[in-house]
Design a protein around this motif. Sequence first.
Motif, PDB file in Angstrom:
ATOM      1  N   GLU A  15     -38.016 -24.575 -37.361  1.00  0.00           N
ATOM      2  CA  GLU A  15     -36.674 -25.178 -36.974  1.00  0.00           C
ATOM      3  C   GLU A  15     -35.689 -24.163 -37.746  1.00  0.00           C
ATOM      4  O   GLU A  15     -34.611 -23.977 -37.278  1.00  0.00           O
ATOM      5  N   SER A  16     -35.974 -23.737 -38.989  1.00  0.00           N
ATOM      6  CA  SER A  16     -35.105 -23.121 -39.713  1.00  0.00           C
ATOM      7  C   SER A  16     -35.557 -21.995 -40.603  1.00  0.00           C
ATOM      8  O   SER A  16     -36.759 -21.679 -40.490  1.00  0.00           O
ATOM      9  N   MET A  17     -34.723 -21.433 -41.376  1.00  0.00           N
ATOM     10  CA  MET A  17     -35.340 -20.144 -42.183  1.00  0.00           C
ATOM     11  C   MET A  17     -34.258 -19.669 -43.120  1.00  0.00           C
ATOM     12  O   MET A  17     -33.069 -20.317 -43.348  1.00  0.00           O
ATOM     13  N   MET A  18     -34.884 -18.928 -44.185  1.00  0.00           N
ATOM     14  CA  MET A  18     -34.137 -18.480 -45.088  1.00  0.00           C
ATOM     15  C   MET A  18     -34.161 -16.948 -45.079  1.00  0.00           C
ATOM     16  O   MET A  18     -35.461 -16.528 -44.980  1.00  0.00           O
ATOM     17  N   ILE A  19     -33.393 -16.147 -45.328  1.00  0.00           N
ATOM     18  CA  ILE A  19     -33.717 -14.559 -45.470  1.00  0.00           C
ATOM     19  C   ILE A  19     -32.886 -14.185 -46.715  1.00  0.00           C
ATOM     20  O   ILE A  19     -32.213 -14.912 -47.249  1.00  0.00           O
ATOM     21  N   ALA A  20     -33.393 -13.180 -47.237  1.00  0.00           N
ATOM     22  CA  ALA A  20     -32.944 -12.257 -48.635  1.00  0.00           C
ATOM     23  C   ALA A  20     -32.564 -10.702 -48.294  1.00  0.00           C
ATOM     24  O   ALA A  20     -33.594 -10.210 -47.820  1.00  0.00           O
ATOM     25  N   ASN A  27     -20.923 -23.138 -52.402  1.00  0.00           N
ATOM     26  CA  ASN A  27     -20.709 -22.239 -51.085  1.00  0.00           C
ATOM     27  C   ASN A  27     -20.223 -22.813 -49.989  1.00  0.00           C
ATOM     28  O   ASN A  27     -20.983 -23.722 -49.609  1.00  0.00           O
ATOM     29  N   PRO A  28     -19.586 -22.129 -49.216  1.00  0.00           N
ATOM     30  CA  PRO A  28     -19.019 -22.575 -47.874  1.00  0.00           C
ATOM     31  C   PRO A  28     -20.298 -22.589 -46.789  1.00  0.00           C
ATOM     32  O   PRO A  28     -21.215 -22.018 -46.974  1.00  0.00           O
ATOM     33  N   LEU A  29     -20.064 -23.547 -45.651  1.00  0.00           N
ATOM     34  CA  LEU A  29     -21.082 -23.507 -44.693  1.00  0.00           C
ATOM     35  C   LEU A  29     -20.502 -22.735 -43.790  1.00  0.00           C
ATOM     36  O   LEU A  29     -19.247 -23.047 -43.352  1.00  0.00           O
ATOM     37  N   GLY A  30     -21.093 -21.760 -43.273  1.00  0.00           N
ATOM     38  CA  GLY A  30     -20.726 -20.968 -42.224  1.00  0.00           C
ATOM     39  C   GLY A  30     -21.088 -21.472 -40.927  1.00  0.00           C
ATOM     40  O   GLY A  30     -22.136 -22.102 -40.712  1.00  0.00           O
ATOM     41  N   SER A  31     -20.288 -21.012 -39.668  1.00  0.00           N
ATOM     42  CA  SER A  31     -20.918 -21.185 -38.257  1.00  0.00           C
ATOM     43  C   SER A  31     -21.386 -20.302 -37.734  1.00  0.00           C
ATOM     44  O   SER A  31     -20.964 -18.940 -38.132  1.00  0.00           O
ATOM     45  N   LEU A  32     -21.908 -20.052 -36.419  1.00  0.00           N
ATOM     46  CA  LEU A  32     -22.631 -18.800 -36.056  1.00  0.00           C
ATOM     47  C   LEU A  32     -22.432 -19.220 -34.434  1.00  0.00           C
ATOM     48  O   LEU A  32     -22.767 -20.197 -33.991  1.00  0.00           O
ATOM     49  N   ALA A  33     -21.470 -18.096 -34.011  1.00  0.00           N
ATOM     50  CA  ALA A  33     -21.276 -18.231 -32.549  1.00  0.00           C
ATOM     51  C   ALA A  33     -21.692 -17.121 -31.879  1.00  0.00           C
ATOM     52  O   ALA A  33     -21.440 -15.896 -32.512  1.00  0.00           O
ATOM     53  N   THR A  34     -21.821 -17.087 -30.580  1.00  0.00           N
ATOM     54  CA  THR A  34     -21.796 -16.080 -29.414  1.00  0.00           C
ATOM     55  C   THR A  34     -20.550 -16.120 -28.951  1.00  0.00           C
ATOM     56  O   THR A  34     -19.952 -17.174 -28.436  1.00  0.00           O
ATOM     57  N   ILE A  35     -19.376 -14.897 -28.938  1.00  0.00           N
ATOM     58  CA  ILE A  35     -18.197 -15.027 -28.148  1.00  0.00           C
ATOM     59  C   ILE A  35     -18.436 -13.897 -26.820  1.00  0.00           C
ATOM     60  O   ILE A  35     -18.917 -12.945 -27.080  1.00  0.00           O
ATOM     61  N   ARG A  36     -18.029 -14.256 -25.867  1.00  0.00           N
ATOM     62  CA  ARG A  36     -18.129 -13.598 -24.585  1.00  0.00           C
ATOM     63  C   ARG A  36     -16.612 -13.703 -24.140  1.00  0.00           C
ATOM     64  O   ARG A  36     -15.934 -14.511 -24.243  1.00  0.00           O
ATOM     65  N   ALA A  72     -18.529 -11.137 -29.959  1.00  0.00           N
ATOM     66  CA  ALA A  72     -19.142 -11.304 -31.473  1.00  0.00           C
ATOM     67  C   ALA A  72     -20.609 -11.975 -31.036  1.00  0.00           C
ATOM     68  O   ALA A  72     -20.882 -12.716 -30.004  1.00  0.00           O
ATOM     69  N   ILE A  73     -21.593 -11.553 -31.850  1.00  0.00           N
ATOM     70  CA  ILE A  73     -22.850 -11.965 -31.444  1.00  0.00           C
ATOM     71  C   ILE A  73     -23.387 -12.579 -33.048  1.00  0.00           C
ATOM     72  O   ILE A  73     -22.943 -12.294 -34.160  1.00  0.00           O
ATOM     73  N   VAL A  74     -24.612 -13.407 -32.804  1.00  0.00           N
ATOM     74  CA  VAL A  74     -25.258 -14.062 -33.877  1.00  0.00           C
ATOM     75  C   VAL A  74     -25.963 -12.793 -34.869  1.00  0.00           C
ATOM     76  O   VAL A  74     -26.433 -11.731 -34.132  1.00  0.00           O
ATOM     77  N   PRO A  75     -26.196 -13.145 -35.966  1.00  0.00           N
ATOM     78  CA  PRO A  75     -26.573 -11.820 -37.036  1.00  0.00           C
ATOM     79  C   PRO A  75     -27.963 -11.503 -37.050  1.00  0.00           C
ATOM     80  O   PRO A  75     -28.554 -10.794 -37.865  1.00  0.00           O
ATOM     81  N   PHE A  76     -28.903 -12.191 -36.204  1.00  0.00           N
ATOM     82  CA  PHE A  76     -30.378 -12.122 -36.265  1.00  0.00           C
ATOM     83  C   PHE A  76     -30.955 -10.800 -35.892  1.00  0.00           C
ATOM     84  O   PHE A  76     -32.055 -10.775 -36.171  1.00  0.00           O
ATOM     85  N   PHE A  77     -30.305  -9.811 -35.288  1.00  0.00           N
ATOM     86  CA  PHE A  77     -30.795  -8.424 -35.386  1.00  0.00           C
ATOM     87  C   PHE A  77     -30.162  -7.572 -36.139  1.00  0.00           C
ATOM     88  O   PHE A  77     -30.333  -6.251 -35.964  1.00  0.00           O
ATOM     89  N   GLY A  78     -29.073  -7.855 -36.922  1.00  0.00           N
ATOM     90  CA  GLY A  78     -28.385  -7.016 -37.917  1.00  0.00           C
ATOM     91  C   GLY A  78     -27.611  -6.254 -36.847  1.00  0.00           C
ATOM     92  O   GLY A  78     -27.792  -5.045 -37.458  1.00  0.00           O
ATOM     93  N   MET A 128     -30.544 -10.557 -26.833  1.00  0.00           N
ATOM     94  CA  MET A 128     -31.664 -10.124 -28.090  1.00  0.00           C
ATOM     95  C   MET A 128     -31.344 -10.804 -29.238  1.00  0.00           C
ATOM     96  O   MET A 128     -32.451 -11.193 -30.108  1.00  0.00           O
ATOM     97  N   ALA A 129     -30.087 -10.802 -29.813  1.00  0.00           N
ATOM     98  CA  ALA A 129     -29.824 -11.266 -30.924  1.00  0.00           C
ATOM     99  C   ALA A 129     -30.263 -12.824 -31.193  1.00  0.00           C
ATOM    100  O   ALA A 129     -30.792 -13.302 -32.203  1.00  0.00           O
ATOM    101  N   LEU A 130     -29.881 -13.676 -29.978  1.00  0.00           N
ATOM    102  CA  LEU A 130     -30.082 -14.970 -30.075  1.00  0.00           C
ATOM    103  C   LEU A 130     -31.768 -15.138 -30.202  1.00  0.00           C
ATOM    104  O   LEU A 130     -32.214 -15.999 -30.792  1.00  0.00           O
ATOM    105  N   ASP A 131     -32.387 -14.322 -29.321  1.00  0.00           N
ATOM    106  CA  ASP A 131     -33.703 -14.314 -29.186  1.00  0.00           C
ATOM    107  C   ASP A 131     -34.450 -13.994 -30.496  1.00  0.00           C
ATOM    108  O   ASP A 131     -35.713 -14.561 -30.908  1.00  0.00           O
ATOM    109  N   ASN A 132     -33.842 -13.150 -31.043  1.00  0.00           N
ATOM    110  CA  ASN A 132     -34.478 -12.694 -32.334  1.00  0.00           C
ATOM    111  C   ASN A 132     -34.575 -13.918 -33.450  1.00  0.00           C
ATOM    112  O   ASN A 132     -35.428 -13.921 -34.443  1.00  0.00           O
ATOM    113  N   PHE A 133     -33.620 -14.759 -33.419  1.00  0.00           N
ATOM    114  CA  PHE A 133     -33.486 -15.979 -34.185  1.00  0.00           C
ATOM    115  C   PHE A 133     -34.695 -16.638 -34.324  1.00  0.00           C
ATOM    116  O   PHE A 133     -35.565 -17.171 -35.268  1.00  0.00           O
TER     117      PHE A 133
END
Lengths: 461, 461
Positions: B225-230, B283-292, B320-326, B371-376
Amino acid sequence: MPERAHAGDPREPRRVVIIGAGLAGCLLATLLGRRGLDVVVYERREDPRAAPPERGRSINLAISARGLAALDQVGLREQALSRALPMHGRMVHDQAGGRSFRPYSADGRRAINSISRAELNLALLDVAAKTPGVNVSFGCRLTQLDLDTGELRFDTDEGPRLARADLVLACDGAFSAARRAVTFRPGFTFGQDYLDHRYKELTIPARDGEFALDPDALHIWPRGESMMIALPNLDRSFTCTLFWTAEQFAALRTPAQIVDHFRAHYPDVVGLAPDLVEDYQRNPLGSLATIRAWPWVHSGTSVGAGVATTLALVGDAAHAIVPFFGQGANCAFEDCVEIDRCLAESGDDWPAALAAYERRRKANCDAIAEMALDNFVEMRDRVSSKVFQAKVAAEHWLERRLPGRFVSRYELVSFTTMPYAEIPDRMRRQTRLTALAAAGIAGLGAGVLRVGALTSRGRRR
Amino acid sequence: MPERAHAGDPREPRRVVIIGAGLAGCLLATLLGRRGLDVVVYERREDPRAAPPERGRSINLAISARGLAALDQVGLREQALSRALPMHGRMVHDQAGGRSFRPYSADGRRAINSISRAELNLALLDVAAKTPGVNVSFGCRLTQLDLDTGELRFDTDEGPRLARADLVLACDGAFSAARRAVTFRPGFTFGQDYLDHRYKELTIPARDGEFALDPDALHIWPRGESMMIALPNLDRSFTCTLFWTAEQFAALRTPAQIVDHFRAHYPDVVGLAPDLVEDYQRNPLGSLATIRAWPWVHSGTSVGAGVATTLALVGDAAHAIVPFFGQGANCAFEDCVEIDRCLAESGDDWPAALAAYERRRKANCDAIAEMALDNFVEMRDRVSSKVFQAKVAAEHWLERRLPGRFVSRYELVSFTTMPYAEIPDRMRRQTRLTALAAAGIAGLGAGVLRVGALTSRGRRR
């Protein structure tokens, strides 16, 4: 203020404000007033009991089972039906001027009801204004809403006006001013998706004091990419609405271009619409959008000793849909009734009631939004195809043979109060049955055609 | 002002304003300055050359082929690479503390590049500020933009500031202030869709002056359901980002809860992150959105003798896209380069260039958003499945055997400049091939396992 309002109990807001005295705002104000709440309704427009309606803007709408069930709650069902015109089916006009009638229900007896939006709004406003505890202020345009302090600011002809609220119910439509208080909050999912198609209204006046077309039908001129529809009015006129792409509208400029186009594509309308050119040139071009928002309930951060203000989106402010299923107002009415039901079930615990309201309504409103978009394709295109006609005939055949077990999507949406979200599933289960029946009917039809062909060949001999 | 600017020629705007001196704003200002235009850039924040960066906000990003190609245009490619850390693959950390490395490319030689957003922004700002014709004003928060009059209004520490523009390029990010000038225009399709997941940054500092983890990899802790990256930083620390649902974040409050949770789910991290609890709590909690948004180019109605102002949305302000494809920054850079290319191709005819820009970029930006959404899902879940590992192995096997003809989606996105929109189609064509190869490898693997099992059984005897 009624005795049971407990100051300081966050579950029972002391100051309830509704933004918008449209269809949903008036119905909700009435329902809440009857629950013993004090409600102030602020409306941007002037009092419609004094002002004339706008030109060329959604003059009529179709009220069906869901809307009537809601109107029943406030005793307006019979009054609304007495001022409405039942439409028992679609009258499809082809490009050669021919027409054919398709009943909405298998038994031919069910109807949707064409009613003037302005008139329905007036009736609801009357009931709301007479409800103890309800006050309506007109000419108040919301310019600011602060959920932390509970302060609302309005522009009026007499300058700015301030108000405070513990609970704000946004019934101010697709372009809700109240919603702007949360539009840019992180986590607020929001979408406004416009169709390429725009709309423009035209009029077919009464002819010699009579309806110029059959008043018992919703008239459709399906033209593939685009279409026109017409709904009857009590004064025996019809309001026509063109649904064309922006390019199609832009292509017609001169009176000759307009008349030529209608002669070619809507030949039976030209003689019935004496003001065609003027209507076309003067009436505004409307846009069509689907609005999605989530969540529908928002709270501010409490400031000082105060309790933070809550905002709930209702009707079009939460989920505006395109008009092609005639369900916008019906769906908004269901929202209001659901809020009332949730309050009853929770013992007037507002946070619990609003949480239940948004949870129960979301999937239903998503479902009708989708079906409304799909029905545009059905109306402008599929309705005139032979395959579609065979499918409808098959559905009605099955409905007569399997009463209650097989019901068409149109009927489930328009003639029942089954939750919208359950309809697509039910349709999937029915689809195989329809396909089989359609194949049967097509086979039968082909048989008839073959016999007819043989007969006529025989005759020619 | 350069001689070739023709006052009164609507194709060449006299006053060009860019809103936002972030990555896209600085790159675009540089490209336009080099075309001989006068450009004023207004930035809400203070000059980053004087102010410290924000805490816990997108400290690093991954620049890949598309971003490098754009940086090449302004001579920053080598400088950026010299301040970046190449990551040649994913290091997947399992829940038992085990880890395995998966190269990004079939030949194991291609890398994405971890770079500090702040540092990359500074480098781009330096180049922009040195470009003749470019002026940058900091501490100017856009509060109003009127496309009819061309007037812009900013809030500054010294009070309101006014400006005028013929062309406004909105490079002010996902929550663009400039975009608000058109957000509620009829026909403006707009969507902001938030994920249920939020993000929070943590730090793994250098240990004894060295990287505490392999710096040649993007580290992933996939947890379904979740993950961490570094990602590695130049100072030999790692910036970790948790992508959890709001409920998961809310469930951990006390230091003991936080440490216990990490011990159970990210056991290898606890010993490496001495400030874990403080980072988590502060540290703040950030939100993740796709903007069309659509369209991207808007014009006002010309007032008096003036030419109406045009607004164009660029980068995150448009999509704006989610960050999962960098790919967020890489994609925004491509927008800037495309505008420059369209100007060159049209001979600096701005209306034609902007029309071509939005037409060419839309489908590409829609494709990478998807693709960014899918990569999550791939990163947090599929990456640890055996089937997925077999698929990647099969892809790399095919790539080595069919060089150029078979390339994985990750490589097409990250290591080529193929238009994003062409990638999904190409993947569909390749899928059958992969499935066949995966079956072959799985069969081979099963064979090896069987032999292994027999051998060990043999040994046990």
